[in-house]
Design an enzyme around this catalytic site. Structure first.
Site, mmCIF file in Angstrom:
data_model
loop_
_atom_site.group_PDB
_atom_site.id
_atom_site.type_symbol
_atom_site.label_atom_id
_atom_site.label_comp_id
_atom_site.label_asym_id
_atom_site.label_seq_id
_atom_site.Cartn_x
_atom_site.Cartn_y
_atom_site.Cartn_z
ATOM 1 N N PRO A 16 14.599 17.271 12.621
ATOM 2 C CA PRO A 16 14.811 17.091 14.055
ATOM 3 C C PRO A 16 13.450 16.947 14.727
ATOM 4 C CG PRO A 16 15.121 19.405 13.445
ATOM 5 C CD PRO A 16 14.844 18.654 12.174
ATOM 6 N N CYS A 100 10.906 26.203 17.673
ATOM 7 C CA CYS A 100 10.124 25.369 18.597
ATOM 8 C C CYS A 100 9.038 26.215 19.276
ATOM 9 C CB CYS A 100 11.028 24.725 19.652
ATOM 10 S SG CYS A 100 10.052 23.709 20.784
ATOM 11 N N GLY A 201 7.384 21.061 5.774
ATOM 12 C CA GLY A 201 5.990 21.191 6.193
ATOM 13 C C GLY A 201 5.062 20.414 5.299
HETATM 14 C C1 LIG Z 1 7.108 15.373 17.884
HETATM 15 C C2 LIG Z 1 7.785 16.528 17.201
HETATM 16 C C3 LIG Z 1 9.002 16.963 17.686
HETATM 17 C C4 LIG Z 1 9.660 18.034 17.054
HETATM 18 N N1 LIG Z 1 10.884 18.422 17.515
HETATM 19 C C5 LIG Z 1 11.578 19.395 16.845
HETATM 20 C C6 LIG Z 1 12.906 19.739 17.230
HETATM 21 O O1 LIG Z 1 13.492 19.162 18.160
HETATM 22 N N2 LIG Z 1 13.522 20.728 16.530
HETATM 23 C C7 LIG Z 1 12.922 21.372 15.473
HETATM 24 O O2 LIG Z 1 13.523 22.254 14.851
HETATM 25 N N3 LIG Z 1 11.674 21.057 15.084
HETATM 26 C C8 LIG Z 1 11.007 20.072 15.740
HETATM 27 N N4 LIG Z 1 9.772 19.714 15.299
HETATM 28 C C9 LIG Z 1 9.249 20.303 14.049
HETATM 29 C C10 LIG Z 1 9.638 19.438 12.840
HETATM 30 O O3 LIG Z 1 11.046 19.358 12.704
HETATM 31 C C11 LIG Z 1 9.038 19.974 11.538
HETATM 32 O O4 LIG Z 1 9.500 21.283 11.336
HETATM 33 C C12 LIG Z 1 7.515 20.002 11.577
HETATM 34 O O5 LIG Z 1 6.993 18.801 12.115
HETATM 35 C C13 LIG Z 1 6.930 20.236 10.173
HETATM 36 O O6 LIG Z 1 7.326 19.213 9.290
HETATM 37 P P1 LIG Z 1 6.320 17.983 8.918
HETATM 38 O O7 LIG Z 1 5.066 18.598 8.385
HETATM 39 O O8 LIG Z 1 7.094 17.197 7.875
HETATM 40 O O9 LIG Z 1 6.082 17.228 10.187
HETATM 41 C C14 LIG Z 1 9.078 18.690 15.940
HETATM 42 C C15 LIG Z 1 7.825 18.238 15.479
HETATM 43 C C16 LIG Z 1 7.187 17.174 16.081
HETATM 44 C C17 LIG Z 1 5.866 16.713 15.541
#
Ligand SMILES: Cc1cc2nc3c(=O)[nH]c(=O)nc-3n(C[C@H](O)[C@H](O)[C@H](O)COP(=O)(O)O)c2cc1C
Length: 321
Positions: A16, A100, A201
């Protein structure tokens, strides 16, 4: 891995991402072969007030199951009512946001604030589980900061009230998105609960997902930032986990064509003004791999109509820059 009646062969989830994983992007990820996507986080209060913008975020028409809707809030009863409304809009899995880090969210005792109030976190999950007849899942971080790691305690508390799957973003609230995700906590959580654990992550290429599963024993992976302008990362990761082979990245032609298709979708769902606004950021992500990206970025940011945006894409296709 099983979640309710769903059987996942290779669970690679699109995370998300608020402001990113709207209907147009979710459909784009699925069009290139992704299978499992998540909505952006949706406010329980806004949903129960029937806020039109929020209801638009719940347009899941034509999307394949499981339709996973993420809700955030701080009041168990409001969350339970919002979950029922989401199901009326055809959600088939309810996910609860407990991670969040944004100030405007945590100041309302929502999102990552729940990492500091485990009894409330548990009451929210219990209320949602009681009110719906679909699987309820929760996405957590490790804790508020390094001195307050609560992932294991929280995971057990959530499992005990009927939560059926956990996603662990292996960072604390204070880290926001900085530093490395500490995957070892995913392993520890996985060892302490019997429900499926999804690791999240720092997956930026398919092989990262392989290492994450190997190091932690997690049941599946979730990809966020790596998918920005790169929806192919989801199916390429699925392919790698299933067959052990890394598929090549798309050629520029395909990249631009898929970006254009996403643009047409966002125009259809959000109209010219908002659609163009939203597409500018996606377009900039898409063209990162292209030579002269900095110059193209300026051109994209200066577009004032959908025709101008299409023209930038056409020029890239002609020159194959
Ligand atoms: C622009 C942005 C928006 C995000 N919005 C949400 C969200 O709506 N809900 C949520 O649980 N995490 C949100 N996250 C966190 C991501 O879902 C994820 O947990 C985090 O980016 C780590 O994963 P990654 O290293 O693959 O990016 C958001 C992250 C980013 C960068």
């Amino acid at each position: 891995m099983k979640l309710g009646s769903y059987e996942f062969e290779v669970p690679v989830f699109l995370a998300p991402l608020a402001g990113v994983t709207d209907k147009a992007f979710r459909e784009t990820v699925c069009a290139v072969g992704g299978k499992y996507v998540w909505t952006e986080m949706i406010s329980d209060k806004a949903l129960t007030y029937q806020n039109q913008r929020t209801l638009n975020m719940l347009d899941l028409s034509g999307e394949a199951e499981p339709r996973i809707v993420q809700l955030f809030g701080s009041d168990p009863e409001t969350m339970a009512r919002a979950a029922l409304l989401a199901i009326e809009c055809s959600a088939t899995v309810i996910d609860i946001n407990m991670g969040c880090p944004a100030q405007k969210i945590v100041k309302n005792a929502e999102g990552a604030a729940l990492l500091r109030d485990l009894p409330r976190a548990q009451r929210i999950a219990a209320a949602v589980v009681r009110s719906v007849n679909v699987p309820v899942t929760v996405k957590i971080r490790l804790g508020w900061n390094d001195n307050e790691i609560v992932a294991i305690e929280l995971a057990k508390a959530l499992e005990s009230v009927g939560v059926q799957m956990l996603t662990v973003h292996a960072r604390t609230r204070e880290q926001f998105y900085a530093g490395h995700a500490d995957w070892d906590w995913i392993r520890r959580v996985k060892n302490e609960v019997s429900i499926p654990v999804i690791g999240n992550g720092d997956i930026f290429k398919p092989e990262d997902a392989g290492r994450l599963i190997e190091q932690t024993g997690c049941d599946g992976v979730m990809i966020g930032r790596g998918a920005l302008g790169n929806p192919w990362l989801i199916p390429r990761t699925q392919h790698f986990l299933k067959y052990g082979k890394v598929l090549p990245e798309p050629l520029i032609e395909e990249l631009i064509q898929v970006a254009l298709q996403q643009f047409e979708r966002v125009l259809k769902y959000k109209g010219e003004r908002i659609g163009l606004n939203e597409m500018r950021k996606h377009a900039v992500w898409y063209i990162k791999r292209i030579k002269k990206a900095a110059q193209l970025r300026d051109e994209i940011m200066q577009t004032r109509s959908s025709a101008e945006m299409r023209a930038v894409f056409s020029r890239i296709l002609e020159k194959k820059e």
